[in-house]
Design a protein around this motif. Structure first.
Motif, short mmCIF file in Angstrom:
data_model
loop_
_atom_site.label_atom_id
_atom_site.label_comp_id
_atom_site.label_asym_id
_atom_site.label_seq_id
_atom_site.Cartn_x
_atom_site.Cartn_y
_atom_site.Cartn_z
N VAL A 16 15.10 -7.32 16.21
CA VAL A 16 13.87 -6.60 16.58
C VAL A 16 13.25 -5.95 15.34
N LYS A 17 13.46 -6.58 14.21
CA LYS A 17 13.06 -5.98 12.93
C LYS A 17 11.56 -5.70 12.85
N TYR A 18 10.72 -6.73 13.08
CA TYR A 18 9.28 -6.54 12.90
C TYR A 18 8.73 -5.54 13.92
N GLU A 19 9.13 -5.70 15.18
CA GLU A 19 8.66 -4.77 16.22
C GLU A 19 9.04 -3.33 15.87
N LYS A 33 7.35 3.54 -2.46
CA LYS A 33 7.58 3.28 -3.88
C LYS A 33 8.48 2.09 -4.14
N GLU A 34 9.40 1.82 -3.24
CA GLU A 34 10.33 0.74 -3.52
C GLU A 34 10.84 0.12 -2.22
N GLN A 35 11.22 -1.12 -2.32
CA GLN A 35 11.85 -1.78 -1.18
C GLN A 35 13.30 -1.30 -1.09
N VAL A 63 9.27 -8.10 0.84
CA VAL A 63 7.85 -8.16 0.48
C VAL A 63 7.04 -8.72 1.66
N LYS A 64 7.58 -9.74 2.31
CA LYS A 64 6.90 -10.33 3.47
C LYS A 64 6.71 -9.30 4.58
N ASP A 65 7.73 -8.48 4.84
CA ASP A 65 7.62 -7.42 5.85
C ASP A 65 6.47 -6.48 5.52
N GLY A 98 0.65 -4.71 6.53
CA GLY A 98 -0.62 -4.28 5.98
C GLY A 98 -0.52 -3.51 4.67
N PHE A 99 0.66 -3.50 4.06
CA PHE A 99 0.81 -2.85 2.76
C PHE A 99 0.36 -3.80 1.66
#
Length: 239
Positions: A60-63, A85-87, A93-95, A100-101
């Protein structure tokens, strides 16, 4: 999916304990299981910095990410941007792009709204709450150091500024001698005005008109529940 501010017994899931005291820690639950957490700091009237995102359930990561991000706006609709500031952890990056970042010096998500934050003088505030929880007051007193730390939600009623939240913060400001705080106006269409008018009447019937009066109504958690929370709940049950 249930999204809410972190409770005291959920502090172990946080990276920064202060997020709990600032009410800037958000927990995501799926069928009672905690599946994600987000912590942020409000830097100014425009910007919030996300300091921690952690997703515990990839299914359920994206939700979870989407709802955690949206919850920042729910509590702080005046903000114009979120920076990250950081992942960290399993955030890709895709997330971030999907949410919308965009990548500048930091990852930035722009929020489109026209809500303006303005100065509110304590003497001009009309009160609509009967009591203040002593424990909540102690929590906010830990971090309130300046008027800029306090941004409350208000409505304008008969030319009076009426806060609809943030009374613990307001009393902390009063005790620290701040002559003003900051706030923003909420659209009356999004507020139960009948309930608000009822709350004001309750206060006036007990001689509570302003912050000075409310300062004399600091009570225990149990008393606050009995005097204020249960009364509000009963109102909604009957209406």
């Amino acid at each position: 999916m249930e999204i809410c501010r972190a409770y005291k017994d959920e502090v172990s899931y946080l990276k920064y304990e202060e997020s709990y005291f600032h009410n800037t820690a958000i927990i995501a639950k799926n069928k009672e299981n905690i599946v994600g957490v987000l912590e942020y700091n409000i830097l100014n009237f425009k910007t919030a910095q996300i300091v921690n995102i952690n997703i515990f359930d990839e299914k359920v990561k994206y939700e979870t990410l989407k709802e955690l991000i949206e919850e920042i706006s729910y509590w702080n609709p005046y903000l114009k941007e979120y920076i990250y500031k950081e992942q960290s952890g399993n955030i890709t990056v895709k997330d971030l792009n999907t949410l919308g970042f965009i990548k500048k010096e930091n990852w930035v998500k722009l929020i489109n709204n026209n809500i303006k934050v303005f100065k509110i003088y304590m003497k001009d505030i009309k009160v609509e709450q009967l009591t203040v929880d002593r424990d909540k007051l102690k929590n906010v007193e830990r971090w309130i150091n300046a008027p800029e730390n306090i941004i409350i939600t208000c409505v304008l009623m008969n030319d009076k500024i009426v806060p609809i939240d943030g009374y613990s913060r307001l009393i902390a400001a009063y005790k620290k001698g701040f002559p003003y705080v900051y706030g923003y106006l909420k659209n009356e269409k999004d507020v139960n005005m009948d309930f608000l008018k009822t709350c004001i009447k309750w206060c006036e019937n007990e001689g509570i008109f302003n912050i000075d009066d409310l300062n004399n109504r600091i009570v225990s958690k149990e008393e606050h529940k009995k005097i204020w929370v249960d009364r509000c709940r009963k109102y909604f049950e009957n209406n």
